[in-house]
Scaffold this motif. Structure first.
Motif, PDB file in Angstrom:
ATOM      1  N   THR A   2       0.840  -1.191   0.000  1.00 51.36           N
ATOM      2  CA  THR A   2       0.000   0.000   0.000  1.00 51.36           C
ATOM      3  C   THR A   2       0.878   1.245   0.000  1.00 51.36           C
ATOM      4  N   GLY A   3       0.589   2.152  -0.901  1.00 50.44           N
ATOM      5  CA  GLY A   3       1.386   3.357  -1.042  1.00 50.44           C
ATOM      6  C   GLY A   3       2.438   3.281  -2.119  1.00 50.44           C
ATOM      7  N   SER A   4       2.636   2.089  -2.728  1.00 48.57           N
ATOM      8  CA  SER A   4       3.629   1.956  -3.791  1.00 48.57           C
ATOM      9  C   SER A   4       3.246   2.816  -4.989  1.00 48.57           C
ATOM     10  N   LEU A   5       4.259   3.373  -5.632  1.00 51.18           N
ATOM     11  CA  LEU A   5       4.021   4.185  -6.817  1.00 51.18           C
ATOM     12  C   LEU A   5       3.569   3.311  -7.972  1.00 51.18           C
ATOM     13  N   ALA A   6       2.763   3.880  -8.848  1.00 47.80           N
ATOM     14  CA  ALA A   6       2.251   3.158 -10.006  1.00 47.80           C
ATOM     15  C   ALA A   6       2.226   4.090 -11.211  1.00 47.80           C
ATOM     16  N   ARG A   7       2.585   3.532 -12.343  1.00 52.42           N
ATOM     17  CA  ARG A   7       2.511   4.258 -13.617  1.00 52.42           C
ATOM     18  C   ARG A   7       1.529   3.507 -14.502  1.00 52.42           C
ATOM     19  N   VAL A   8       0.468   4.187 -14.894  1.00 52.17           N
ATOM     20  CA  VAL A   8      -0.641   3.525 -15.597  1.00 52.17           C
ATOM     21  C   VAL A   8      -0.742   4.094 -17.007  1.00 52.17           C
ATOM     22  N   THR A   9      -0.797   3.200 -17.974  1.00 51.28           N
ATOM     23  CA  THR A   9      -1.049   3.591 -19.364  1.00 51.28           C
ATOM     24  C   THR A   9      -2.268   2.834 -19.871  1.00 51.28           C
ATOM     25  N   PHE A  10      -2.911   3.420 -20.882  1.00 51.99           N
ATOM     26  CA  PHE A  10      -4.158   2.865 -21.396  1.00 51.99           C
ATOM     27  C   PHE A  10      -4.054   2.664 -22.903  1.00 51.99           C
ATOM     28  N   THR A  11      -4.623   1.560 -23.343  1.00 51.82           N
ATOM     29  CA  THR A  11      -4.656   1.285 -24.774  1.00 51.82           C
ATOM     30  C   THR A  11      -5.444   2.355 -25.512  1.00 51.82           C
ATOM     31  N   ALA A  12      -6.500   2.876 -24.884  1.00 53.66           N
ATOM     32  CA  ALA A  12      -7.345   3.877 -25.531  1.00 53.66           C
ATOM     33  C   ALA A  12      -6.706   5.258 -25.560  1.00 53.66           C
ATOM     34  N   LEU A  13      -5.661   5.458 -24.762  1.00 52.47           N
ATOM     35  CA  LEU A  13      -5.004   6.774 -24.699  1.00 52.47           C
ATOM     36  C   LEU A  13      -3.511   6.593 -24.926  1.00 52.47           C
ATOM     37  N   LYS A  38     -12.793   5.711 -18.687  1.00 52.72           N
ATOM     38  CA  LYS A  38     -14.105   5.072 -18.629  1.00 52.72           C
ATOM     39  C   LYS A  38     -14.006   3.710 -17.952  1.00 52.72           C
ATOM     40  N   PRO A  39     -14.948   3.385 -17.075  1.00 51.59           N
ATOM     41  CA  PRO A  39     -14.964   2.053 -16.472  1.00 51.59           C
ATOM     42  C   PRO A  39     -14.990   0.969 -17.548  1.00 51.59           C
ATOM     43  N   GLY A  40     -14.144  -0.028 -17.363  1.00 55.86           N
ATOM     44  CA  GLY A  40     -14.018  -1.108 -18.333  1.00 55.86           C
ATOM     45  C   GLY A  40     -12.819  -0.967 -19.238  1.00 55.86           C
ATOM     46  N   MET A  41     -12.144   0.187 -19.246  1.00 54.97           N
ATOM     47  CA  MET A  41     -10.970   0.365 -20.094  1.00 54.97           C
ATOM     48  C   MET A  41      -9.825  -0.507 -19.603  1.00 54.97           C
ATOM     49  N   PHE A  42      -9.035  -1.012 -20.549  1.00 57.26           N
ATOM     50  CA  PHE A  42      -7.890  -1.872 -20.245  1.00 57.26           C
ATOM     51  C   PHE A  42      -6.680  -0.997 -19.919  1.00 57.26           C
ATOM     52  N   ALA A  43      -5.910  -1.397 -18.883  1.00 56.25           N
ATOM     53  CA  ALA A  43      -4.753  -0.622 -18.443  1.00 56.25           C
ATOM     54  C   ALA A  43      -3.545  -1.527 -18.265  1.00 56.25           C
ATOM     55  N   THR A  44      -2.368  -0.969 -18.509  1.00 59.34           N
ATOM     56  CA  THR A  44      -1.093  -1.621 -18.202  1.00 59.34           C
ATOM     57  C   THR A  44      -0.441  -0.837 -17.080  1.00 59.34           C
ATOM     58  N   VAL A  45      -0.099  -1.533 -16.015  1.00 55.41           N
ATOM     59  CA  VAL A  45       0.359  -0.870 -14.791  1.00 55.41           C
ATOM     60  C   VAL A  45       1.766  -1.339 -14.465  1.00 55.41           C
ATOM     61  N   GLN A  46       2.650  -0.383 -14.216  1.00 54.01           N
ATOM     62  CA  GLN A  46       4.001  -0.665 -13.737  1.00 54.01           C
ATOM     63  C   GLN A  46       4.056  -0.265 -12.269  1.00 54.01           C
ATOM     64  N   LEU A  47       4.278  -1.254 -11.436  1.00 49.33           N
ATOM     65  CA  LEU A  47       4.285  -1.041  -9.992  1.00 49.33           C
ATOM     66  C   LEU A  47       5.720  -1.008  -9.494  1.00 49.33           C
ATOM     67  N   GLY A  48       6.035  -0.021  -8.672  1.00 47.22           N
ATOM     68  CA  GLY A  48       7.362   0.077  -8.090  1.00 47.22           C
ATOM     69  C   GLY A  48       7.529  -0.905  -6.957  1.00 47.22           C
ATOM     70  N   GLY A  49       8.807  -1.213  -6.638  1.00 43.99           N
ATOM     71  CA  GLY A  49       9.102  -2.162  -5.573  1.00 43.99           C
ATOM     72  C   GLY A  49      10.079  -1.586  -4.572  1.00 43.99           C
ATOM     73  N   ASP A  50      10.643  -2.480  -3.740  1.00 38.38           N
ATOM     74  CA  ASP A  50      11.591  -2.091  -2.697  1.00 38.38           C
ATOM     75  C   ASP A  50      13.005  -2.209  -3.244  1.00 38.38           C
ATOM     76  N   ASP A  51      13.794  -1.130  -3.168  1.00 35.29           N
ATOM     77  CA  ASP A  51      15.147  -1.128  -3.704  1.00 35.29           C
ATOM     78  C   ASP A  51      16.206  -1.376  -2.632  1.00 35.29           C
ATOM     79  N   ALA A  52      15.836  -1.968  -1.510  1.00 34.91           N
ATOM     80  CA  ALA A  52      16.801  -2.240  -0.451  1.00 34.91           C
ATOM     81  C   ALA A  52      17.778  -3.323  -0.902  1.00 34.91           C
ATOM     82  N   PRO A  53      19.089  -3.222  -0.536  1.00 36.64           N
ATOM     83  CA  PRO A  53      20.067  -4.235  -0.941  1.00 36.64           C
ATOM     84  C   PRO A  53      19.771  -5.577  -0.285  1.00 36.64           C
ATOM     85  N   ALA A  54      20.163  -6.647  -0.976  1.00 33.94           N
ATOM     86  CA  ALA A  54      19.897  -7.995  -0.481  1.00 33.94           C
ATOM     87  C   ALA A  54      20.940  -8.940  -1.037  1.00 33.94           C
TER      88      ALA A  54
END
Length: 416
Positions: free
Chosen positions: A266-277, A314-330
């Protein structure tokens, strides 16, 4: 006897004595070599090798207290205490080369974070307005609305004849003409308690006439989701006549695979693109992660809220979402190095002296061909990334136990 002869006899006698002495000494020496004497130390008998248990090389997990046959009918062989003094199993370097085994070091780095998922635009259920009848009555008129219509705030839905409101208004006007201010305030308060809007009460006071017919309108603009009112029907107080959903903000419901759901918070950044736009991207954040997994797709739903001031989403439009993650070293290892048995995960350690040992690990996230190791390895340790399955089989046949996780005891026969 002449002196010459006497001398010859003496030489022969001395030679015989010397020969006898040499023969005696030789016999004595041969006797010492052939027969041990009291002063010669006896040869020590080899110590007996201690047997730990008996096992079948094909079933190293099975251990038996004595000789016999295994569950497969194979002859058991002993496992000696002096065997396997070193950790792991030794593999011939030529065999390792034939396997094409590659060894890499465990490194610490940043796992390529983020994931791409698909989503669908949905109504923002928090902006849903309910249109209800505040009094019982009869529908005299409808305004030609239908589900799916986009209406502004205050759009009329239906005209309702409310007999109860008409009677209360007449009583209020009568009390008002009496001049009793206390009764007037009480009668007006009754109109408010019956649900009459202030605008309607003011109109009754201004005109001095009852208004039995009231126009029911939408409290907010948006899309009419449901419409349950028709001309001539009777409605009861509290009955829902319509539902109107605002389009000022929309939800994007994102299907996140269960295997990578731990990367989304919750709170992660998201970049959303749409086929219609095409060519446009919308920035948002994950506002909620729904608690239920969809059984048919094994996905969780992440909800992103986007502003929609111009109503283009518009409700029902298709979206492609890029969700950010945690960049902590591991701690990172190549994903191909991890052997997953179903019960646990292993890697093959490359030890000194051409020896190899399986080690149990606890894997975490996986991305970009790398797997995060949460426990079981240290930075700099060498692991096998190719051919490890065959080396693991050799270790299994040799009965080599995997190095357990910290805090876990070694379990005999646990190795797959």
């Amino acid at each position: 006897m002449s002196p010459f002869k006497q001398s010859s006899h003496m030489q022969l006698a001395m030679g015989a004595v010397a020969l006898a002495l040499v023969a005696g000494a030789g016999g004595y020496g041969l006797a010492r070599l052939a027969t041990p004497t009291e002063t010669a130390p006896a040869t020590a008998e080899p110590a007996a090798r201690r047997i730990l248990y008996w096992y079948d090389p094909m079933l190293p997990a099975e251990r038996y207290p004595g000789p016999g046959q295994s569950s497969m009918g194979m002859e058991l062989i002993p496992k000696f205490a002096d065997e396997g003094g070193e950790a792991g199993v030794r593999v011939d370097p030529a065999g390792v080369q034939n396997l094409g085994a590659r060894v890499v070091a465990v490194t610490r780095g940043t796992l390529p974070s983020g994931l791409t998922a698909t989503g669908v635009v949905d109504f923002n259920q928090r902006d849903l307005a309910i249109v209800q009848a505040k009094a019982g009555g009869f529908v005299q008129r409808v305004y030609g609305r239908a589900p799916g219509d986009v209406v502004p705030a205050g759009a009329p839905i239906a005209d309702l004849l409310a007999p109860e409101w008409a009677g209360a208004q007449a009583e209020y006007l009568a009390v008002r003409r009496s001049g009793d201010e206390g009764l007037r305030r009480a009668a007006r308060q009754r109109l408010v308690l019956l649900g009459m809007p202030e605008a309607l009460i003011a109109q009754v006071e201004r005109t001095g006439e009852t208004r039995p017919v009231v126009t029911i309108s939408t409290p907010a603009g948006g899309v009419i989701r449901t419409l349950n009112v028709r001309a001539g029907m009777t409605v009861a107080a509290g009955m829902t006549l319509a539902e109107v959903n605002s389009l000022g903000a929309v939800w994007v419901e994102v299907a996140v695979p269960e295997a990578v759901a731990g990367q989304v918070r919750t709170g992660s950044l998201a970049r959303v693109t749409f086929t219609a736009l095409p060519g446009e991207a919308f920035a948002g954040r994950v506002s909620a992660i729904l608690p239920e997994v969809r059984g048919e797709t094994r996905t969780l739903t992440a909800r992103i809220e986007l502003a929609n001031p111009r109503g283009r989403l518009k409700p029902g439009m298709f979206a492609t979402v890029q969700l950010g993650g945690d960049d902590a070293p591991a701690l990172l290892v190549p994903s191909e190095a991890v052997i997953r048995t179903g019960k646990r995960a292993l890697v093959m350690l490359a030890l000194d002296g051409g020896r190899y040992q399986p080690a149990e690990v606890r894997p975490g996230r996986e991305a970009g061909g790398k797997t995060e190791i949460l426990a079981g390895l240290e930075e700099g340790e060498q692991i096998v990334t190719s051919g490890q399955f065959l080396i693991d089989s050799e270790a299994s046949l040799a009965g080599v136990e995997a190095r357990p996780l910290a805090g876990d005891g070694a379990h005999a026969g646990d190795h797959p």
